[in-house]
Enzyme design. Structure first.
Site, PDB file in Angstrom:
ATOM      1  N   LEU A 266      13.409   1.119  41.574  1.00  0.00           N
ATOM      2  CA  LEU A 266      12.872   2.210  40.757  1.00  0.00           C
ATOM      3  C   LEU A 266      12.086   3.206  41.596  1.00  0.00           C
ATOM      4  O   LEU A 266      11.864   4.329  41.178  1.00  0.00           O
ATOM      5  CB  LEU A 266      11.959   1.648  39.657  1.00  0.00           C
ATOM      6  CG  LEU A 266      12.609   0.629  38.719  1.00  0.00           C
ATOM      7  CD1 LEU A 266      11.569   0.010  37.800  1.00  0.00           C
ATOM      8  CD2 LEU A 266      13.704   1.296  37.896  1.00  0.00           C
ATOM      9  N   ASP A 379      -8.268   3.928  42.045  1.00  0.00           N
ATOM     10  CA  ASP A 379      -7.112   4.766  42.397  1.00  0.00           C
ATOM     11  C   ASP A 379      -6.471   5.320  41.129  1.00  0.00           C
ATOM     12  O   ASP A 379      -5.281   5.151  40.893  1.00  0.00           O
ATOM     13  CB  ASP A 379      -6.105   3.948  43.213  1.00  0.00           C
ATOM     14  CG  ASP A 379      -5.118   4.848  43.947  1.00  0.00           C
ATOM     15  OD1 ASP A 379      -5.323   6.079  43.936  1.00  0.00           O
ATOM     16  OD2 ASP A 379      -4.139   4.327  44.509  1.00  0.00           O
TER      17      ASP A 379
END
EC number: 2.7.10.2
Length: 524
Positions: A266, A379
């Site tokens: 992916l 993050d």
């Protein structure tokens, strides 16, 4: 239990989740005892050796006196459950059943309960979120247990519902009370949802308007199906409720690499790749493969045990790990990939502003949970948010940022350090807190409202650092409402303590379009 609202996709076999890079950290976590210990394999048993799931309660033997709650007698109404959906056994010890089947619960522990079918007398494990106690409200198609007002609106406005579609849910504010939510239409706002408080009589009955009282919620529903009697609409059909995700396999935490069949790549990130895979031939998952050497196995396992305990509807579910290098991280599969890719896609670029605000509200809900649990993401950005087939946004990559051993990523000069998302105090002093996550959330809001544009367009990392030191902030895009921009500006306050909490941000975004009016209709 019950809770039929946990899955968002009718076609989803067992959850969805595609993972980019990971990042949630308990500020002060005592690592003692956080490592899972291996179980001795049974010599006669063919098949993988499983390590217990760190979040599952201690297992009770089938004859354990404590298998059921105190005071509950096996075979009493308390222990008989009825199936809300069909279930086809996929593990060796599972029990298959059809919607409407009744079973006696022998042992309640975690997400899988041991039960015996009343019809076939067969015993096995059943997913507890597929059943409800007989004669409980959860057996009613229109009852949604533990769902928030905001999620009730998301469910009722989803495709498959119509005018007058409705649900009754637990009240968020008054314990033991209920609310009725109904899909309506008005020329000004289009499709909308109205909420009514269901009040309780001293005698135990219920009413919305004092002129019409009922001895049960079932009676109340029958009455308002006949005519609206002051409501916005006559009740039509219960809100569509897709099958929930089946719980992950019992005790399959550290799993053998051979149990995963990699099917489609992916994407590739800085530290590895993301694959769509099938676990044990029956469950679609996402697998994040970590490049050898990107982190220590011990640090990763300690962090993964921690991440596993963070369970929330708006966080990507961590299912399992392969703990030898190359490390594999197995999560739920999310059909539409990262929010960043989605916003730049044809479908994403057509999403209207209210939908973008809804994405932001969902992410702030997940972050409010992280905040409440004293974790840090480190993050937070659109690349680390994943999107389900029904456009539910979930936060991924919590936890890993802290344990990456790569100077390119960990040093501010490094090519991989996400400068444009990082708060000044984290850039300058390495001070990562929930308040530096709030700064990143402001940048994420800008990514969302600009359909995935890179923040500070045209500026290099050093230019961004210099500009921020001189008080520069990104200007408001034309399509961005002032109220949304003011949230961003507050997220970007220089002093961390002056930035809002995620709890506050969620409350503003949840009610972005309705803050001026009461959430609940007055008595009809």
């Amino acid at each position: 239990m019950g809770g039929r609202s946990s899955c968002e996709d009718p076609g989803c076999p067992r959850g969805e989740g595609r993972v980019p890079r990971m990042g949630c950290v308990k500020s002060r976590f005592l690592r003692e005892g956080s490592k899972a210990s291996k179980i001795e394999p049974n010599a006669n048993q063919k098949g993988p050796v499983y390590v217990p799931d760190p979040t599952s309660p201690k297992k009770l033997g089938p004859n354990s006196i404590n298998s059921l709650p105190p005071g509950v007698v096996e075979g009493s109404e308390d222990t008989i459950v009825v199936a809300l959906y069909d279930y086809e056994a996929i593990h060796r010890e599972d029990l298959s059943f059809q919607k409407g089947d009744q079973m006696v619960v022998l042992e309640e522990s975690g997400e899988w309960w041991k039960a015996r079918s009343l019809a076939t007398k067969k015993e096995g494990y059943i997913p507890s979120n597929y059943v409800a106690r007989v004669n409980s409200l959860e057996t009613e198609e229109w009852f949604f247990k533990g769902i928030s007002r905001k999620d009730a609106e998301r469910h009722l406005l989803a495709p498959g519902n119509m005018l007058g579609s409705f649900m009754i849910r637990d009240s968020e504010t008054t314990k033991g009370s209920y609310s009725l939510s109904v899909r309506d239409f008005d020329p000004q706002h289009g499709d909308t949802v109205k909420h009514y408080k269901i009040r309780t009589l001293d005698s135990g009955g219920f009413y919305i308007s004092p002129r019409s009282t009922f001895s049960s919620l079932q009676e109340l529903v029958v009455h308002y199906k006949k005519g609206k009697d002051g409501l916005c609409q006559k009740l039509s059909v219960p809100c569509v409720s897709p099958k929930p995700q089946k719980p992950w396999e019992k005790d399959a935490w550290e799993i053998p690499r051979e149990s995963l069949q990699m099917e489609k790549k992916l994407g590739a990130g800085q530290f590895g790749e993301v694959w769509m895979a099938t676990y044990n031939k029956h469950t679609k998952v996402a697998v994040k493969t970590m490049k050898p050497g990107s982190m220590s196995v011990e640090a990763f396992l300690a962090e993964a045990n921690l991440m596993k305990t963070l369970q929330h509807d708006k966080l990507v579910k961590l299912h399992a790990v392969v703990s030898q290098e190359p490390i594999f991280i197995v999560t739920e599969f999310m059909a539409k990939g990262s929010l960043l890719d989605f916003l730049k896609s044809e479908e994403g670029s057509k999403q209207p502003l209210p939908k973008l605000i809804d994405f932001s509200a969902q992410i702030s809900e997940g972050m409010a949970f992280i905040e409440q649990r004293n974790y840090i993401h480190r993050d937070l950005r659109a690349a680390n948010i994943l999107v389900s087939a029904s456009l539910v946004c979930k936060i991924a990559d919590f936890g890993l940022a802290r344990i990456i051993e790569d100077n390119e990523y960990t040093a501010r000069e490094g090519a991989k350090f996400p400068i444009k998302w990082t708060a000044p105090e984290a850039i300058n002093f390495g001070s990562f807190t929930i308040k530096s996550d709030v700064w990143s959330f402001g940048i994420l809001l800008m990514e969302i409202v600009t359909y995935g544009r890179i923040p500070y367009p045209g500026m290099s990392n050093p230019e961004v650092i210099r500009a921020l030191e001189h008080g520069y902030r990104m200007p408001r895009p034309d399509n961005c409402p002032e109220e949304l921009y003011s949230i961003m500006i507050r997220c970007w306050k220089n002093r961390p303590e002056e930035r809002p909490t995620f709890e506050y941000i969620q409350s503003v975004l949840d009610d972005f379009y309705t803050a001026t009016e009461s959430q609940y209709q007055q008595q009809p």
